[in-house]
Design a protein around this motif. Structure first.
Motif, PDB file in Angstrom:
ATOM      1  N   PHE A  10       0.826  -1.208   0.000  1.00 15.95           N
ATOM      2  CA  PHE A  10       0.000   0.000   0.000  1.00 15.95           C
ATOM      3  C   PHE A  10       0.858   1.255   0.000  1.00 15.95           C
ATOM      4  O   PHE A  10       0.352   2.354  -0.252  1.00 15.95           O
ATOM      5  N   ALA A  11       2.156   1.118   0.274  1.00 20.72           N
ATOM      6  CA  ALA A  11       3.070   2.250   0.143  1.00 20.72           C
ATOM      7  C   ALA A  11       3.339   2.556  -1.321  1.00 20.72           C
ATOM      8  O   ALA A  11       3.763   3.665  -1.666  1.00 20.72           O
ATOM      9  N   ILE A  12       3.120   1.582  -2.187  1.00 25.26           N
ATOM     10  CA  ILE A  12       3.346   1.753  -3.622  1.00 25.26           C
ATOM     11  C   ILE A  12       2.070   2.206  -4.323  1.00 25.26           C
ATOM     12  O   ILE A  12       2.088   3.109  -5.153  1.00 25.26           O
ATOM     13  N   THR A  13       0.960   1.580  -4.001  1.00 24.53           N
ATOM     14  CA  THR A  13      -0.312   1.891  -4.646  1.00 24.53           C
ATOM     15  C   THR A  13      -1.466   1.529  -3.723  1.00 24.53           C
ATOM     16  O   THR A  13      -1.357   0.606  -2.907  1.00 24.53           O
ATOM     17  N   THR A  14      -2.564   2.269  -3.856  1.00 17.74           N
ATOM     18  CA  THR A  14      -3.788   1.934  -3.112  1.00 17.74           C
ATOM     19  C   THR A  14      -4.842   1.359  -4.051  1.00 17.74           C
ATOM     20  O   THR A  14      -5.987   1.148  -3.638  1.00 17.74           O
ATOM     21  N   ASP A  15      -4.468   1.106  -5.291  1.00 17.48           N
ATOM     22  CA  ASP A  15      -5.389   0.492  -6.254  1.00 17.48           C
ATOM     23  C   ASP A  15      -5.545  -0.986  -5.891  1.00 17.48           C
ATOM     24  O   ASP A  15      -4.583  -1.749  -5.986  1.00 17.48           O
ATOM     25  N   PRO A  16      -6.740  -1.411  -5.468  1.00 14.94           N
ATOM     26  CA  PRO A  16      -6.902  -2.810  -5.015  1.00 14.94           C
ATOM     27  C   PRO A  16      -6.571  -3.841  -6.080  1.00 14.94           C
ATOM     28  O   PRO A  16      -6.104  -4.926  -5.758  1.00 14.94           O
ATOM     29  N   PHE A  17      -6.772  -3.502  -7.357  1.00 17.65           N
ATOM     30  CA  PHE A  17      -6.470  -4.469  -8.424  1.00 17.65           C
ATOM     31  C   PHE A  17      -4.972  -4.690  -8.547  1.00 17.65           C
ATOM     32  O   PHE A  17      -4.508  -5.829  -8.685  1.00 17.65           O
ATOM     33  N   ILE A  18      -4.197  -3.613  -8.471  1.00 16.61           N
ATOM     34  CA  ILE A  18      -2.736  -3.737  -8.549  1.00 16.61           C
ATOM     35  C   ILE A  18      -2.211  -4.467  -7.307  1.00 16.61           C
ATOM     36  O   ILE A  18      -1.338  -5.333  -7.409  1.00 16.61           O
ATOM     37  N   VAL A  19      -2.740  -4.116  -6.136  1.00 15.01           N
ATOM     38  CA  VAL A  19      -2.330  -4.792  -4.899  1.00 15.01           C
ATOM     39  C   VAL A  19      -2.636  -6.282  -4.994  1.00 15.01           C
ATOM     40  O   VAL A  19      -1.790  -7.134  -4.682  1.00 15.01           O
ATOM     41  N   PHE A  20      -3.838  -6.610  -5.440  1.00 18.47           N
ATOM     42  CA  PHE A  20      -4.300  -8.000  -5.497  1.00 18.47           C
ATOM     43  C   PHE A  20      -3.492  -8.822  -6.500  1.00 18.47           C
ATOM     44  O   PHE A  20      -2.989  -9.911  -6.178  1.00 18.47           O
ATOM     45  N   THR A  21      -3.332  -8.305  -7.710  1.00 18.99           N
ATOM     46  CA  THR A  21      -2.662  -9.088  -8.753  1.00 18.99           C
ATOM     47  C   THR A  21      -1.172  -9.272  -8.462  1.00 18.99           C
ATOM     48  O   THR A  21      -0.637 -10.376  -8.635  1.00 18.99           O
ATOM     49  N   SER A  22      -0.493  -8.223  -8.031  1.00 19.93           N
ATOM     50  CA  SER A  22       0.938  -8.349  -7.741  1.00 19.93           C
ATOM     51  C   SER A  22       1.168  -9.288  -6.565  1.00 19.93           C
ATOM     52  O   SER A  22       2.116 -10.091  -6.565  1.00 19.93           O
ATOM     53  N   ASN A  23       0.291  -9.226  -5.564  1.00 21.41           N
ATOM     54  CA  ASN A  23       0.407 -10.093  -4.397  1.00 21.41           C
ATOM     55  C   ASN A  23       0.187 -11.550  -4.775  1.00 21.41           C
ATOM     56  O   ASN A  23       0.948 -12.432  -4.365  1.00 21.41           O
ATOM     57  N   LEU A  24      -0.844 -11.816  -5.573  1.00 20.18           N
ATOM     58  CA  LEU A  24      -1.147 -13.200  -5.926  1.00 20.18           C
ATOM     59  C   LEU A  24      -0.100 -13.797  -6.848  1.00 20.18           C
ATOM     60  O   LEU A  24       0.218 -14.989  -6.736  1.00 20.18           O
ATOM     61  N   PHE A  25       0.453 -13.018  -7.755  1.00 17.13           N
ATOM     62  CA  PHE A  25       1.527 -13.560  -8.597  1.00 17.13           C
ATOM     63  C   PHE A  25       2.724 -13.968  -7.741  1.00 17.13           C
ATOM     64  O   PHE A  25       3.367 -14.991  -7.997  1.00 17.13           O
ATOM     65  N   ALA A  26       3.037 -13.165  -6.721  1.00 20.92           N
ATOM     66  CA  ALA A  26       4.138 -13.524  -5.826  1.00 20.92           C
ATOM     67  C   ALA A  26       3.824 -14.793  -5.047  1.00 20.92           C
ATOM     68  O   ALA A  26       4.695 -15.662  -4.872  1.00 20.92           O
ATOM     69  N   ILE A  27       2.576 -14.934  -4.584  1.00 20.86           N
ATOM     70  CA  ILE A  27       2.173 -16.118  -3.825  1.00 20.86           C
ATOM     71  C   ILE A  27       2.168 -17.368  -4.714  1.00 20.86           C
ATOM     72  O   ILE A  27       2.600 -18.447  -4.302  1.00 20.86           O
ATOM     73  N   LEU A  28       1.695 -17.234  -5.945  1.00 27.28           N
ATOM     74  CA  LEU A  28       1.645 -18.388  -6.848  1.00 27.28           C
ATOM     75  C   LEU A  28       3.043 -18.941  -7.130  1.00 27.28           C
ATOM     76  O   LEU A  28       3.202 -20.137  -7.360  1.00 27.28           O
ATOM     77  N   GLY A  29       4.049 -18.074  -7.089  1.00 24.82           N
ATOM     78  CA  GLY A  29       5.418 -18.543  -7.326  1.00 24.82           C
ATOM     79  C   GLY A  29       6.174 -18.899  -6.070  1.00 24.82           C
ATOM     80  O   GLY A  29       7.355 -19.259  -6.143  1.00 24.82           O
ATOM     81  N   LEU A  30       5.496 -18.828  -4.909  1.00 23.97           N
ATOM     82  CA  LEU A  30       6.191 -19.050  -3.643  1.00 23.97           C
ATOM     83  C   LEU A  30       6.695 -20.477  -3.493  1.00 23.97           C
ATOM     84  O   LEU A  30       7.805 -20.707  -3.016  1.00 23.97           O
ATOM     85  N   ARG A  31       5.898 -21.440  -3.911  1.00 22.92           N
ATOM     86  CA  ARG A  31       6.288 -22.848  -3.750  1.00 22.92           C
ATOM     87  C   ARG A  31       7.534 -23.161  -4.574  1.00 22.92           C
ATOM     88  O   ARG A  31       8.466 -23.815  -4.098  1.00 22.92           O
ATOM     89  N   ALA A  32       7.567 -22.691  -5.820  1.00 26.68           N
ATOM     90  CA  ALA A  32       8.746 -22.905  -6.658  1.00 26.68           C
ATOM     91  C   ALA A  32       9.962 -22.195  -6.073  1.00 26.68           C
ATOM     92  O   ALA A  32      11.072 -22.723  -6.099  1.00 26.68           O
ATOM     93  N   LEU A  33       9.734 -20.997  -5.518  1.00 28.85           N
ATOM     94  CA  LEU A  33      10.838 -20.247  -4.905  1.00 28.85           C
ATOM     95  C   LEU A  33      11.411 -21.011  -3.722  1.00 28.85           C
ATOM     96  O   LEU A  33      12.630 -21.035  -3.518  1.00 28.85           O
ATOM     97  N   TYR A  34      10.542 -21.660  -2.936  1.00 30.56           N
ATOM     98  CA  TYR A  34      11.012 -22.429  -1.780  1.00 30.56           C
ATOM     99  C   TYR A  34      11.978 -23.533  -2.230  1.00 30.56           C
ATOM    100  O   TYR A  34      13.079 -23.670  -1.703  1.00 30.56           O
ATOM    101  N   PHE A  35      11.559 -24.323  -3.208  1.00 35.93           N
ATOM    102  CA  PHE A  35      12.397 -25.444  -3.645  1.00 35.93           C
ATOM    103  C   PHE A  35      13.651 -24.976  -4.383  1.00 35.93           C
ATOM    104  O   PHE A  35      14.652 -25.689  -4.426  1.00 35.93           O
ATOM    105  N   LEU A  36      13.588 -23.767  -4.926  1.00 34.04           N
ATOM    106  CA  LEU A  36      14.764 -23.214  -5.582  1.00 34.04           C
ATOM    107  C   LEU A  36      15.809 -22.771  -4.570  1.00 34.04           C
ATOM    108  O   LEU A  36      17.016 -22.926  -4.791  1.00 34.04           O
ATOM    109  N   LEU A  37      15.348 -22.236  -3.434  1.00 34.40           N
ATOM    110  CA  LEU A  37      16.266 -21.669  -2.447  1.00 34.40           C
ATOM    111  C   LEU A  37      16.604 -22.605  -1.294  1.00 34.40           C
ATOM    112  O   LEU A  37      17.526 -22.326  -0.529  1.00 34.40           O
ATOM    113  N   VAL A  38      15.860 -23.711  -1.156  1.00 32.24           N
ATOM    114  CA  VAL A  38      16.005 -24.539   0.036  1.00 32.24           C
ATOM    115  C   VAL A  38      17.425 -25.062   0.227  1.00 32.24           C
ATOM    116  O   VAL A  38      17.913 -25.166   1.367  1.00 32.24           O
TER     117      VAL A  38
END
Length: 320
Positions: free
Chosen positions: A231-259
């Motif tokens: 919310f420090a970057i934008t208060t547009d709920p669509f931008i907040v929602f989409t950027s957040n979910l893209f990061a979450i969708l890649g979280l599992r792959a990131l875990y196995f990449l960094l483990v």
């Protein structure tokens, strides 16, 4: 601010939600996300690249659409907001990886079962974050002063992380885990990838289910930091929602990449703490100075890049 102001139309919301559901269905039922197997570094790297490319394709499509409907200036502004928000969320999710590793290690969860736990963890995280983002966007739209509360909270959290960067969570004595053990029937022992079993007609949860609870709670705790940060970057709920979910969708792959290389980036937590501190300060000084999105993006990239390089340098020279 009055009401939720967003560049998104109803079809844009529906299209993105449909995309998320489709990708999760493909992961679960086509690419074997619900089947136990050990994820290789190659597989994790491939999926990390796929999720990053999908996020960038989405951002490019958003820019192209807005360029024709709202003008090039707004298109560029929203594209930068999405990329900055995505980078911040992706960066802060690295801390989740370290805690996930501690949880799996504490419970001795075999590598082949970790993928299934994380896919359900991602599903739960999507639901929780959706509720928190929409609630946060509404609160910010109705009470704009809440942004300064967010800023003070992030500043406090960043300083606390800097002071306690080397402290590791005590998984065994986690209050959520103690509560679950008191109120749930737990079947100790190895039960494969099952979350529950039936013994003598009575259903028990397995230790793997307790791991899933801790994973969900961990993401909830980190969401309390990461959502105010975007919310420090934008208060547009669509931008907040989409950027957040893209990061979450890649979280599992990131875990196995960094483990396997988590120990090499032991100074990254200091970088993450400084990112939160910077974002907190940025939000608190908004009445006097608005930090441009490009500047925020640069600062975050420099802090994370420097902490990663410092980690590698110290490791190579026997500092850890």
């Amino acid at each position: 601010m009055n009401g939720l102001e967003s560049i998104a139309t109803l079809p844009m919301w529906a299209g993105f939600i449909t995309f998320v559901i489709l990708m999760l269905a493909l992961d679960l039922f086509v690419f074997g996300g619900n089947k136990a197997h050990k994820v290789s570094v190659k597989e994790a790297a491939s999926w990390s690249a796929i999720w990053f490319c999908l996020a960038m394709v989405f951002n490019g499509g958003l820019w192209w659409y807005l360029r024709g409907t709202a003008g090039p200036d707004i298109a560029t502004e929203k594209a930068l907001e999405f990329f900055s928000g995505y980078l911040i969320e992706k960066t802060l999710s690295v801390d989740n990886v370290f805690v996930f590793l501690l949880i799996f290690t504490a419970f001795n969860v075999p590598a082949q079962y970790q993928r299934r736990v994380l896919i359900y963890g991602v599903l739960g995280a999507i639901v929780m974050r959706t509720v928190m983002i929409l609630a946060g966007a509404w609160v910010v739209s109705e009470f704009s002063w809440v942004l300064y509360v967010f800023g003070a909270f992030l500043l406090f959290t960043g300083i606390r992380m800097l002071v306690a960067a080397d402290a590791e969570p005590d998984v065994a004595n986690n209050p959520v885990l103690r509560f679950a053990r008191r109120h749930l029937r737990v079947a100790d022992g190895d039960h494969g990838e099952r979350f529950s079993v039936v013994k003598n007609g009575v259903r028990y949860v397995t230790p793997l289910f307790l791991v899933l609870i801790l994973i969900e709670v961990t993401d909830l705790v980190f969401a309390v930091d990461s959502i105010p940060a975007i919310f420090a970057i934008t208060t547009d709920p669509f931008i907040v929602f989409t950027s957040n979910l893209f990061a979450i969708l890649g979280l599992r792959a990131l875990y196995f990449l960094l483990v396997d290389v988590a120990d090499r980036f032991h100074l990254l937590k200091y970088g993450l703490a400084m990112v939160l501190t910077f974002i907190g300060v940025k939000m608190l000084i908004m009445p006097w100075y608005h930090v441009p999105v490009q500047a925020s993006l640069t600062v975050v990239a420099v802090l994370i890049g420097a902490s990663c390089l410092a980690s590698v340098f110290v490791s190579r020279h026997g500092g850890r």
